[in-house]
Design a protein around this motif. Structure first.
Motif, PDB file in Angstrom:
ATOM      1  N   GLN A  10       0.988  -1.188  -0.093  1.00 46.31           N
ATOM      2  CA  GLN A  10      -0.017  -0.101   0.012  1.00 46.31           C
ATOM      3  C   GLN A  10       0.880   1.178   0.180  1.00 46.31           C
ATOM      4  O   GLN A  10       0.296   2.060  -0.835  1.00 46.31           O
ATOM      5  CB  GLN A  10      -0.800   0.048   1.261  1.00 46.31           C
ATOM      6  CG  GLN A  10      -2.025   0.612   1.055  1.00 46.31           C
ATOM      7  CD  GLN A  10      -3.089   1.016   2.381  1.00 46.31           C
ATOM      8  OE1 GLN A  10      -3.660   1.994   2.329  1.00 46.31           O
ATOM      9  NE2 GLN A  10      -2.887   0.309   3.208  1.00 46.31           N
ATOM     10  N   GLU A  72      -1.418  -5.961  11.674  1.00 47.60           N
ATOM     11  CA  GLU A  72      -0.682  -6.605  10.367  1.00 47.60           C
ATOM     12  C   GLU A  72       0.431  -5.799   9.747  1.00 47.60           C
ATOM     13  O   GLU A  72       0.795  -6.358   8.801  1.00 47.60           O
ATOM     14  CB  GLU A  72      -1.516  -7.034   9.509  1.00 47.60           C
ATOM     15  CG  GLU A  72      -2.719  -8.197   9.979  1.00 47.60           C
ATOM     16  CD  GLU A  72      -3.420  -8.620   8.728  1.00 47.60           C
ATOM     17  OE1 GLU A  72      -3.381  -9.754   8.288  1.00 47.60           O
ATOM     18  OE2 GLU A  72      -4.458  -7.940   8.302  1.00 47.60           O
ATOM     19  N   GLN A  95       3.701 -11.376   7.694  1.00 51.04           N
ATOM     20  CA  GLN A  95       3.191 -10.636   6.729  1.00 51.04           C
ATOM     21  C   GLN A  95       4.540 -10.062   6.174  1.00 51.04           C
ATOM     22  O   GLN A  95       4.659 -10.039   4.827  1.00 51.04           O
ATOM     23  CB  GLN A  95       1.984  -9.641   6.901  1.00 51.04           C
ATOM     24  CG  GLN A  95       0.885  -9.838   7.244  1.00 51.04           C
ATOM     25  CD  GLN A  95       0.049 -10.793   6.552  1.00 51.04           C
ATOM     26  OE1 GLN A  95       0.643 -11.582   5.443  1.00 51.04           O
ATOM     27  NE2 GLN A  95      -1.107 -11.370   6.541  1.00 51.04           N
ATOM     28  N   PRO A 118      -2.269  -3.584   5.473  1.00 50.05           N
ATOM     29  CA  PRO A 118      -3.287  -3.642   4.731  1.00 50.05           C
ATOM     30  C   PRO A 118      -4.335  -2.446   4.706  1.00 50.05           C
ATOM     31  O   PRO A 118      -4.567  -1.943   5.679  1.00 50.05           O
ATOM     32  CB  PRO A 118      -3.951  -5.026   5.106  1.00 50.05           C
ATOM     33  CG  PRO A 118      -3.580  -4.849   6.555  1.00 50.05           C
ATOM     34  CD  PRO A 118      -2.177  -4.278   6.570  1.00 50.05           C
ATOM     35  N   ARG A 123      -9.623  -9.999   4.674  1.00 52.90           N
ATOM     36  CA  ARG A 123      -9.320 -10.400   3.279  1.00 52.90           C
ATOM     37  C   ARG A 123      -9.675 -11.733   3.135  1.00 52.90           C
ATOM     38  O   ARG A 123      -8.429 -12.469   3.357  1.00 52.90           O
ATOM     39  CB  ARG A 123      -7.783  -9.754   2.770  1.00 52.90           C
ATOM     40  CG  ARG A 123      -7.702  -8.493   3.353  1.00 52.90           C
ATOM     41  CD  ARG A 123      -6.311  -8.044   3.007  1.00 52.90           C
ATOM     42  NE  ARG A 123      -5.161  -8.610   3.568  1.00 52.90           N
ATOM     43  CZ  ARG A 123      -4.714  -8.838   4.993  1.00 52.90           C
ATOM     44  NH1 ARG A 123      -5.368  -7.676   5.723  1.00 52.90           N
ATOM     45  NH2 ARG A 123      -4.016  -9.476   5.554  1.00 52.90           N
ATOM     46  N   LYS A 150      -1.222 -12.782   1.078  1.00 51.45           N
ATOM     47  CA  LYS A 150      -1.611 -12.139   2.227  1.00 51.45           C
ATOM     48  C   LYS A 150      -3.035 -11.874   2.554  1.00 51.45           C
ATOM     49  O   LYS A 150      -3.698 -11.114   3.267  1.00 51.45           O
ATOM     50  CB  LYS A 150      -0.906 -10.543   2.305  1.00 51.45           C
ATOM     51  CG  LYS A 150       0.710 -10.726   2.154  1.00 51.45           C
ATOM     52  CD  LYS A 150       0.981  -9.230   2.495  1.00 51.45           C
ATOM     53  CE  LYS A 150       2.556  -9.121   2.505  1.00 51.45           C
ATOM     54  NZ  LYS A 150       3.174  -9.099   1.103  1.00 51.45           N
ATOM     55  N   GLU A 431      -5.320  -8.122  -4.010  1.00 47.91           N
ATOM     56  CA  GLU A 431      -4.645  -6.826  -3.855  1.00 47.91           C
ATOM     57  C   GLU A 431      -5.760  -5.832  -3.797  1.00 47.91           C
ATOM     58  O   GLU A 431      -5.405  -4.783  -3.267  1.00 47.91           O
ATOM     59  CB  GLU A 431      -3.985  -6.775  -5.640  1.00 47.91           C
ATOM     60  CG  GLU A 431      -3.404  -5.581  -5.763  1.00 47.91           C
ATOM     61  CD  GLU A 431      -2.216  -5.667  -6.738  1.00 47.91           C
ATOM     62  OE1 GLU A 431      -1.452  -6.448  -6.519  1.00 47.91           O
ATOM     63  OE2 GLU A 431      -2.143  -4.532  -7.571  1.00 47.91           O
ATOM     64  N   TRP A 434      -6.016  -5.667  -0.015  1.00 44.60           N
ATOM     65  CA  TRP A 434      -4.681  -5.024   0.601  1.00 44.60           C
ATOM     66  C   TRP A 434      -4.341  -3.464   0.271  1.00 44.60           C
ATOM     67  O   TRP A 434      -3.974  -2.698   1.188  1.00 44.60           O
ATOM     68  CB  TRP A 434      -3.451  -5.988   0.304  1.00 44.60           C
ATOM     69  CG  TRP A 434      -2.292  -5.557   1.133  1.00 44.60           C
ATOM     70  CD1 TRP A 434      -1.485  -4.570   0.882  1.00 44.60           C
ATOM     71  CD2 TRP A 434      -1.902  -6.205   2.428  1.00 44.60           C
ATOM     72  NE1 TRP A 434      -0.251  -4.581   1.802  1.00 44.60           N
ATOM     73  CE2 TRP A 434      -0.543  -5.349   2.749  1.00 44.60           C
ATOM     74  CE3 TRP A 434      -2.117  -6.977   3.194  1.00 44.60           C
ATOM     75  CZ2 TRP A 434       0.220  -5.658   3.975  1.00 44.60           C
ATOM     76  CZ3 TRP A 434      -1.434  -7.102   4.359  1.00 44.60           C
ATOM     77  CH2 TRP A 434      -0.358  -6.693   4.664  1.00 44.60           C
ATOM     78  N   SER A 435      -4.270  -3.329  -0.964  1.00 47.00           N
ATOM     79  CA  SER A 435      -3.795  -1.999  -1.285  1.00 47.00           C
ATOM     80  C   SER A 435      -4.750  -1.259  -2.111  1.00 47.00           C
ATOM     81  O   SER A 435      -4.490  -0.150  -2.780  1.00 47.00           O
ATOM     82  CB  SER A 435      -2.525  -2.172  -1.950  1.00 47.00           C
ATOM     83  OG  SER A 435      -2.507  -3.029  -3.025  1.00 47.00           O
TER      84      SER A 435
END
Ligand code: ACM
Ligand code: ZN
Length: 523
Positions: A10, A72, A95, A118, A123, A150, A431, A434-435
């Motif tokens: 991120q 995390e 992570q 994250p 997730r 992740k 993805e 997470w970001s």
């Protein structure tokens, strides 16, 4: 390289000159972090012929606790002299080690500095191991792939009309009648395997509908008590657990206690989706329970039923999660969160739930149900997902825990088929969660290396060329899906929706999947 990993961090990394080189042994210097946080990393390194050893010496991996980091979050400084990893908890360590592992180029890592965390706390993947059974080794194979991108929740769908999948010592007939199951030892092993990979396992026992798997063994628990056969095809089965009979609770309480004891997640999923209430309508036990408890209707009876189970689970330290269908009831458990999949004309109920400060996970069926083929849910659509209601984005809204892909396996019998449906679409979800996605072209570029990794590990996947079908190719895929579905559906009248409902469902599908016009007659 770090710039090739999925999910993309991120935060922006600082790329530095130089290379961290590692072969033979890597020395681990850690303070007070738990063993389990390092196990998966050590196993993966072994495949590169690198052994993680504790002590002092070079090259070194130094792991430091930093209480200012989120759960995390991790920090990595990869320099030619060694690696420093910072985190607040073992989950952050996992992570960070995953990013480190994914950044290896053979035995080297180009140097970088990064602090990453994250976007979403949840997730996940919901895996249906009931419509078809996948053995423990296959579940662990999927967990390993989830961990490498992740993902942090496996929601494990362990009961349905087609079976019962948990070894039960309190009700062993479930295991004699209702198909293959995971032994309690296998379940504990899977939970530990997942934890070492940063993944929490949330079990789901779907109640009171989708319960032919229970009723095939214990038919006396339905309203009428007539024998039923284990489900074969998909669909919604009309016979469900009775909400009025005392013996249903006497059966469920020890069963839930037993199942709850196998999992360390604080969440227990009680399903609650697609509950046909025609049997309840005719049932004197259900009517009596509704009257005695002053319940206005059968939806409230479902709420009352679920509340009783939630109270039992609360005594085991569990919070209950249900599919959003439960929001039709006004009698909800106090400690409940929601998994959203589709708005069955409950417009406003989810918004109202979030407005009250409650929490929810988002699994929009038209974007995150990966059993639908790529012609209906292409890779890019999954990548661009963000939690939303009625077209309104919920990004950043309090109570939105995150997102979860689901894979239902009525039509998926083989592990290879399962893997092809999951990959690479599950990476797109990883993805996005997470970001926040935002780099689809880069994602496709980075996917090349990821798919090569899957091939090396013998995991099946859909190629990039097949992942976003368009035009005639898409149309052919869609038609094939609906024709096969019509052939595979159980022909019982009772399972068919009434014509009005059918029209509503078709309209919903046409909009949700952006179907070409005229695909269904009358559309
Ligand atoms: C669901 O798809 N019935 C949750
Ligand atoms: Zn009943």
């Amino acid at each position: 390289m770090l710039t090739d990993i999925i999910p993309r961090p991120q935060a922006q990394p600082i790329l530095e000159e130089g290379m961290f080189h590692c072969s033979g042994e890597l020395t681990l210097e850690r303070r007070d972090f738990e063993d389990w946080g390092f196990r998966a990393f050590a196993e993966r390194l072994k495949k590169k012929n690198i052994i993680l050893v504790e002590g002092s010496g070079e090259p070194v991996l130094r792991v430091l606790r930093d209480g200012t980091f989120d759960e995390e979050e991790y920090g990595l400084e990869v320099r030619s002299g060694g690696v420093t990893l910072r985190a607040a908890s073992a989950r952050g360590v996992v992570q960070g080690l995953t990013s480190l592992y994914e950044s290896f180029e053979k035995k080297n890592i180009p140097c970088f500095i990064l602090r990453d965390k994250p976007l979403y706390r949840h997730r996940g993947l919901s895996l249906d191991c009931t419509r078809h059974f996948f053995d423990a080794a296959e579940v662990e194979r999927i967990l390993e792939e989830m961990s490498l991108v992740k993902l942090n929740v496996l929601h494990w769908h362990l009961s349905d009309d087609q079976g019962w999948r948990i070894e039960s010592r309190v009700h062993p007939k479930l295991n004699r009648i209702s198909g293959p199951f995971y032994s309690q030892d296998e379940i504990r092993h899977i939970v530990a395997f997942a934890k070492e990979r940063g993944i929490e396992v949330i079990p789901e026992i779907d109640l009171p509908g989708h319960t032919t798997g229970i009723l095939a063994a214990y038919p006396e628990l339905s309203c009428q008590g007539e024998p039923v056969e284990l489900g074969k095809g998909g669909g919604i089965y009309p016979v469900i657990l009775c909400a009025g009979k005392k013996q249903v609770y006497e059966f469920l309480f020890p069963l839930l206690d037993e199942a709850a004891g196998l999992f360390d997640s604080p969440i227990f999923h009680l399903g609650g989706d697609e509950v046909p209430k025609r049997e309840w309508e005719k049932c004197p036990h259900c009517k009596a329970a509704a009257e005695k408890n002053g319940l206005a209707n059968l939806d409230d009876l479902q709420g009352w039923f679920t509340t009783r189970l939630a109270e039992r689970l609360a005594a085991k330290g569990k919070i209950v999660r249900c599919w959003n269908d439960i929001l039709k009831a006004k009698t909800l458990p106090e400690n409940l969160d929601i998994q959203y999949w589709v708005d069955w004309s409950q417009s406003g109920a989810m918004n109202a739930f979030l407005d009250k400060g409650r929490e929810a996970v988002f699994s929009d069926m038209f974007t995150l149900y990966l059993d639908y083929p790529e012609s209906l849910i292409p890779l890019e659509k999954v990548y661009r997902y963000e939690p939303a209601l009625e077209g309104r984005s919920l990004a950043g809204v309090l109570g939105v825990l995150g997102m979860e892909a689901c894979i239902w396996t009525e039509r998926i019998a083989a592990a290879e088929r399962l893997e092809k449906a999951l990959f690479p679409r599950l990476f797109a979800l990883a993805e996005a969660a997470w970001s926040g996605g935002g780099d689809y072209a880069g994602f496709e570029r980075r996917l090349v290396g990821k798919l090569a990794g899957l091939a090396e590990r013998g995991v099946a996947f859909t190629t990039l060329e097949e992942s976003n079908p368009q035009g005639d190719e898409r149309l052919a895929g869609i038609k094939q899906w609906f024709i096969q579905g019509a052939q595979g559906a159980a022909p019982e009248e009772d399972k068919m929706p009434d014509p009005e409902q059918l029209t509503r469902i078709r309209t919903m599908f046409a909009q949700g999947f952006n179907l070409p016009r005229g695909l269904f007659s009358g559309q």
